[in-house]
Design an enzyme around this catalytic site. Structure first.
Site, mmCIF file in Angstrom:
data_model
loop_
_atom_site.group_PDB
_atom_site.id
_atom_site.type_symbol
_atom_site.label_atom_id
_atom_site.label_comp_id
_atom_site.label_asym_id
_atom_site.label_seq_id
_atom_site.Cartn_x
_atom_site.Cartn_y
_atom_site.Cartn_z
ATOM 1 N N ARG A 175 0.927 -1.171 -0.061
ATOM 2 C CA ARG A 175 0.006 -0.073 -0.058
ATOM 3 C C ARG A 175 0.719 1.489 0.017
ATOM 4 O O ARG A 175 0.234 2.301 -0.158
ATOM 5 C CB ARG A 175 -0.901 0.130 1.283
ATOM 6 C CG ARG A 175 -1.653 0.931 1.290
ATOM 7 C CD ARG A 175 -3.176 1.073 2.278
ATOM 8 N NE ARG A 175 -2.532 0.571 3.348
ATOM 9 C CZ ARG A 175 -2.171 1.767 4.313
ATOM 10 N NH1 ARG A 175 -2.171 2.894 4.038
ATOM 11 N NH2 ARG A 175 -1.736 1.439 5.650
ATOM 12 N N TYR A 234 -13.528 12.286 -19.898
ATOM 13 C CA TYR A 234 -13.965 11.079 -19.735
ATOM 14 C C TYR A 234 -15.206 11.079 -18.471
ATOM 15 O O TYR A 234 -15.056 11.891 -17.449
ATOM 16 C CB TYR A 234 -12.772 10.184 -18.709
ATOM 17 C CG TYR A 234 -13.273 9.076 -18.520
ATOM 18 C CD1 TYR A 234 -13.986 7.784 -19.292
ATOM 19 C CD2 TYR A 234 -13.112 8.523 -17.146
ATOM 20 C CE1 TYR A 234 -14.483 6.671 -18.569
ATOM 21 C CE2 TYR A 234 -13.154 7.394 -16.556
ATOM 22 C CZ TYR A 234 -13.970 6.227 -17.400
ATOM 23 O OH TYR A 234 -14.417 5.217 -16.785
ATOM 24 N N LYS A 272 -5.313 0.704 -20.288
ATOM 25 C CA LYS A 272 -5.564 0.819 -21.800
ATOM 26 C C LYS A 272 -4.265 0.506 -22.455
ATOM 27 O O LYS A 272 -3.879 -0.482 -22.675
ATOM 28 C CB LYS A 272 -6.144 2.439 -22.124
ATOM 29 C CG LYS A 272 -7.150 2.866 -21.104
ATOM 30 C CD LYS A 272 -8.397 1.897 -21.591
ATOM 31 C CE LYS A 272 -9.592 2.416 -20.676
ATOM 32 N NZ LYS A 272 -9.773 2.908 -19.282
ATOM 33 N N ASP A 316 -4.964 14.027 -18.612
ATOM 34 C CA ASP A 316 -5.143 12.648 -18.851
ATOM 35 C C ASP A 316 -4.613 12.365 -19.976
ATOM 36 O O ASP A 316 -5.257 13.140 -20.996
ATOM 37 C CB ASP A 316 -6.653 12.358 -18.698
ATOM 38 C CG ASP A 316 -6.894 11.053 -18.864
ATOM 39 O OD1 ASP A 316 -6.147 10.195 -19.502
ATOM 40 O OD2 ASP A 316 -8.100 10.531 -18.685
#
Length: 385
Positions: free
Chosen positions: A48, A102, A199, A174
């Site tokens: 983490r 998005y 992606k 982005d």
């Protein structure tokens, strides 16, 4: 070769390899441990904390590709986006957001920012004057996405970065649709670069991940929020992602070649109303694309004539997959109104120019002839139904 500027395929293949110090294997070993020694060590590692061996070294590859000082890996693109936004915004702050973004990002901002007393303004359009008009005394961040999802609109990256710096505002982009193979926003002055690594980084439609690339100073700030939000990625997926990224440049360049040819084919087809692709001279931002992109990417969108049912067309495809995501080696199509932008209201979609019949096309590496033939046969089926 540390002082030599490496080629893009060399960076993809070798930078960020996790060293196999024990057996000297040709590929990165996988460190699956969730518990590490804490005494007498330089780094106290914990999944983490984004600093397991595989996480640490893959971040180096992403930073190198984006010409940034440092990077972080997250469990999804939205984990990366939300962590960055909340790392730099607090109650009472304001953010300027590009109107065409998005759907998941817009949903986060519209549905949750008010809960944290964070104000936001969506730009009227993508002109730099529109961004400037939205800035307020408490504006802390400007957020853009170019090319945009799903209409492939472009924002002048350098102009936004210059505006942000003049106002002492953090700029965030982005860069998912372009990938670092096609576009490097850091070179134009952008502070923070985001990716849905699901992606193009993954590229095989089997990984869910996110990434951030920026300065070490900003990474330190993002890390503090990241360890609290817990959006880390399993080391197995990190290992798969590093493996996949070795072919990133080869894949994207092949997809991009196909996309340009498919865009030209669709643009002259009698059944197609409009094509959205920066590589077409008819695209409103074609000249800007030539300035800030290395090629035009492998994503495009198009609208069929009004008498053609887009959903039936997708169902008639035999090779191209009607599928939710994008950027895999296989070609896919979807209706943004039913998937990526379904969380938006019909009014919001209309405001962005997203029609119900708009088709987003993620072009893969198949033979362009096979892709064209598949589109042709699907259109014939629909037109003669």
């Amino acid at each position: 070769m540390k002082n030599k500027k490496l080629g893009i395929n060399t960076i993809c293949t070798h930078v960020g390899e996790t060293p196999d110090l024990q057996f000297k294997g040709a590929v990165s070993p996988m460190y699956m441990s969730s518990s590490y020694e804490f005494m007498d060590v330089d780094v106290k590692r914990y999944p983490r904390y984004f600093n397991t061996p595989n996480q640490e070294y893959l971040a180096k590859k992403i930073a190198a590709l984006e010409h940034a000082e440092a990077a972080m890996i997250f469990g999804s693109g939205m984990a990366a986006i939300s962590t960055v936004l909340f790392a730099f915004l607090k109650a009472g702050d304001h953010v300027v957001v590009q109107n065409d973004i998005y759907g998941g990002t817009r949903n986060l901002i519209e549905k949750h920012f008010e809960d944290y007393n964070i104000a936001f303004t969506f730009t009227k359009d993508l002109e730099i004057s529109s961004f400037k008009a939205c800035i307020q005394p408490n504006t802390k961040l400007i957020y853009i996405e170019t090319p945009s999802n799903p209409l492939l609109k472009l924002v002048d990256i350098e102009a936004v970065a210059t505006l942000a710096k003049s106002e002492n505002i953090v700029s965030v982009i982005d860069n998912t649709f372009a990938s670092p193979i096609v576009q490097n926003p850091v070179d134009f002055g952008i502070d923070i670069v985001l990716h849905s690594a699901t992606k193009y980084f993954g590229g095989h439609s089997d990984i869910c991940a996110g990434a951030v690339a920026t300065t070490q100073e900003y990474i330190d700030t993002i890390w503090k929020t990241g360890i609290a939000f817990g959006g880390s990625l399993s080391d197995y997926t990190v290992w798969l992602l590093e493996r996949s990224m070795k072919t990133l440049a080869i894949r994207v360049k092949a997809q991009q070649r196909n996309a340009k040819k498919l865009a030209k084919f669709l643009n002259t087809h009698s059944a197609v109303e409009k094509v959205y692709y920066p590589g077409l001279k008819s695209h409103e931002n074609h000249e800007l694309a030539k300035k800030q992109m290395k090629g035009y990417g492998a994503m495009l969108s198009f609208e069929l004539k009004e008498n053609i049912d887009a959903a039936l067309f997708l169902k008639a495809l035999q090779l191209i997959k009607p599928s939710m995501s994008l950027a895999g080696i296989e070609s896919t199509m979807l209706l943004p109104s039913k998937t990526s932008h379904s969380l938006l209201t019909a009014e919001a979609r209309e405001e962005q120019g997203i029609k119900d019949g708009l088709i987003r096309f993620s072009v893969g590496i198949e033979s362009k002839t096979d892709l064209i033939e598949d589109i042709e046969q699907a259109l014939k089926q629909v037109l003669h139904a």
